[in-house]
Design a protein around this motif. Sequence first.
Motif, mmCIF file in Angstrom:
data_model
loop_
_atom_site.group_PDB
_atom_site.id
_atom_site.type_symbol
_atom_site.label_atom_id
_atom_site.label_comp_id
_atom_site.label_asym_id
_atom_site.label_seq_id
_atom_site.Cartn_x
_atom_site.Cartn_y
_atom_site.Cartn_z
ATOM 1 N N VAL A 135 1.652 -13.802 -1.882
ATOM 2 C CA VAL A 135 2.215 -12.874 -0.935
ATOM 3 C C VAL A 135 1.439 -11.371 -1.113
ATOM 4 N N GLN A 136 1.038 -10.998 -0.086
ATOM 5 C CA GLN A 136 0.370 -9.658 -0.079
ATOM 6 C C GLN A 136 0.953 -8.819 1.081
ATOM 7 N N LEU A 137 1.347 -7.435 0.640
ATOM 8 C CA LEU A 137 2.110 -6.687 1.741
ATOM 9 C C LEU A 137 0.993 -5.192 1.965
ATOM 10 N N GLN A 138 0.959 -5.101 3.097
ATOM 11 C CA GLN A 138 0.389 -3.833 3.549
ATOM 12 C C GLN A 138 1.376 -2.855 4.280
ATOM 13 N N ALA A 139 1.554 -1.725 3.888
ATOM 14 C CA ALA A 139 2.535 -0.822 4.389
ATOM 15 C C ALA A 139 1.699 0.329 4.912
ATOM 16 N N SER A 140 2.267 0.718 6.010
ATOM 17 C CA SER A 140 1.840 1.919 6.739
ATOM 18 C C SER A 140 2.671 2.671 7.557
ATOM 19 N N GLY A 141 2.270 3.929 8.188
ATOM 20 C CA GLY A 141 3.151 4.462 8.952
ATOM 21 C C GLY A 141 3.749 5.839 8.441
ATOM 22 N N GLY A 142 3.520 6.074 7.144
ATOM 23 C CA GLY A 142 4.071 7.161 6.542
ATOM 24 C C GLY A 142 3.324 8.520 7.126
ATOM 25 N N GLY A 143 3.836 9.861 6.655
ATOM 26 C CA GLY A 143 3.558 10.954 7.193
ATOM 27 C C GLY A 143 4.464 12.124 7.089
ATOM 28 N N SER A 144 4.165 13.087 7.852
ATOM 29 C CA SER A 144 5.045 14.418 7.699
ATOM 30 C C SER A 144 5.935 14.647 8.772
ATOM 31 N N VAL A 145 7.200 15.046 8.935
ATOM 32 C CA VAL A 145 7.739 15.122 10.114
ATOM 33 C C VAL A 145 8.740 16.318 9.998
ATOM 34 N N GLN A 146 9.222 17.060 10.993
ATOM 35 C CA GLN A 146 10.460 17.840 10.815
ATOM 36 C C GLN A 146 11.876 17.297 10.949
ATOM 37 N N PRO A 147 12.624 17.933 10.128
ATOM 38 C CA PRO A 147 13.854 17.586 10.159
ATOM 39 C C PRO A 147 14.300 17.022 11.592
ATOM 40 N N GLY A 148 15.224 15.800 11.741
ATOM 41 C CA GLY A 148 15.558 15.377 12.975
ATOM 42 C C GLY A 148 14.556 14.604 13.823
ATOM 43 N N GLY A 149 13.272 14.331 13.183
ATOM 44 C CA GLY A 149 12.335 13.789 13.857
ATOM 45 C C GLY A 149 12.350 12.117 13.664
ATOM 46 N N SER A 150 11.315 11.529 13.974
ATOM 47 C CA SER A 150 11.180 10.128 13.916
ATOM 48 C C SER A 150 9.870 9.621 13.237
ATOM 49 N N LEU A 151 9.910 8.473 12.529
ATOM 50 C CA LEU A 151 8.755 7.748 12.186
ATOM 51 C C LEU A 151 9.037 6.420 12.062
ATOM 52 N N ARG A 152 7.918 5.684 12.116
ATOM 53 C CA ARG A 152 8.100 4.034 12.015
ATOM 54 C C ARG A 152 7.182 3.341 10.963
ATOM 55 N N LEU A 153 7.768 2.875 9.989
ATOM 56 C CA LEU A 153 6.805 2.235 8.894
ATOM 57 C C LEU A 153 6.559 0.900 9.459
ATOM 58 N N SER A 154 5.645 0.155 8.899
ATOM 59 C CA SER A 154 5.183 -1.175 9.361
ATOM 60 C C SER A 154 4.744 -1.851 7.910
ATOM 61 N N CYS A 155 5.006 -3.000 7.688
ATOM 62 C CA CYS A 155 4.673 -3.835 6.555
ATOM 63 C C CYS A 155 4.077 -5.057 7.077
ATOM 64 N N ALA A 156 2.896 -5.441 6.919
ATOM 65 C CA ALA A 156 2.320 -6.754 7.290
ATOM 66 C C ALA A 156 2.083 -7.546 6.106
ATOM 67 N N ALA A 157 2.643 -8.779 6.376
ATOM 68 C CA ALA A 157 2.585 -9.441 5.028
ATOM 69 C C ALA A 157 1.505 -10.771 5.399
ATOM 70 N N SER A 158 0.752 -11.145 4.267
ATOM 71 C CA SER A 158 -0.007 -12.016 4.387
ATOM 72 C C SER A 158 0.097 -13.123 3.308
ATOM 73 N N GLY A 159 -0.666 -14.278 3.164
ATOM 74 C CA GLY A 159 -0.755 -15.234 2.071
ATOM 75 C C GLY A 159 0.344 -16.281 2.416
ATOM 76 N N SER A 160 1.202 -16.592 1.314
ATOM 77 C CA SER A 160 2.211 -17.637 1.595
ATOM 78 C C SER A 160 3.292 -17.175 2.451
ATOM 79 N N ILE A 161 3.273 -16.772 3.623
ATOM 80 C CA ILE A 161 4.452 -16.328 4.582
ATOM 81 C C ILE A 161 5.463 -17.345 4.410
ATOM 82 N N SER A 162 5.281 -18.678 4.549
ATOM 83 C CA SER A 162 6.381 -19.571 4.514
ATOM 84 C C SER A 162 7.239 -19.369 3.402
ATOM 85 N N SER A 163 7.223 -18.945 2.539
ATOM 86 C CA SER A 163 7.942 -18.920 1.329
ATOM 87 C C SER A 163 8.757 -17.703 1.179
ATOM 88 N N ILE A 164 8.517 -16.687 2.135
ATOM 89 C CA ILE A 164 9.617 -15.522 2.150
ATOM 90 C C ILE A 164 10.792 -15.911 2.712
#
Length: 113
Positions: free
Chosen positions: A1-30
């Motif tokens: 299983v390989q995982l690729q995370a993205s979506g980080g950054g800088s934001v002011q207090p009260g703000g929003s962010l969305r992180l993503s994590c894409a999985a590949s490989g033996s997905i059915s085993s998760i």
Amino acid sequence: VQLQASGGGSVQPGGSLRLSCAASGSISSINAMGWYRQAPGKQRDAVAYITNNGRTTYASSVKGRFTISRDNAKNTVYLQMNSLKPEDTAVYYCNAYASNVYWGQGTLVTVSS
């Protein structure tokens, strides 16, 4: 299983962010996927995770502000982070629970005015 995370950054207090994590490989085993975070000088702590049947669990510090979800068609898990606070500043890691625990690379979230 390989995982690729993205979506980080800088934001002011009260703000929003969305992180993503894409999985590949033996997905059915998760069985579940989740997010951890590690602030400078602190241990890595669990933030949220979601099981294959959609059950979610959150750390008390993020409950009501963060939402974990998954898109099975895209093999991706998301962490929507709202009402961010300076104490949410950390490197965020996604992981997957299968026969082993797999980790993605971290993505930095900085909350600062």
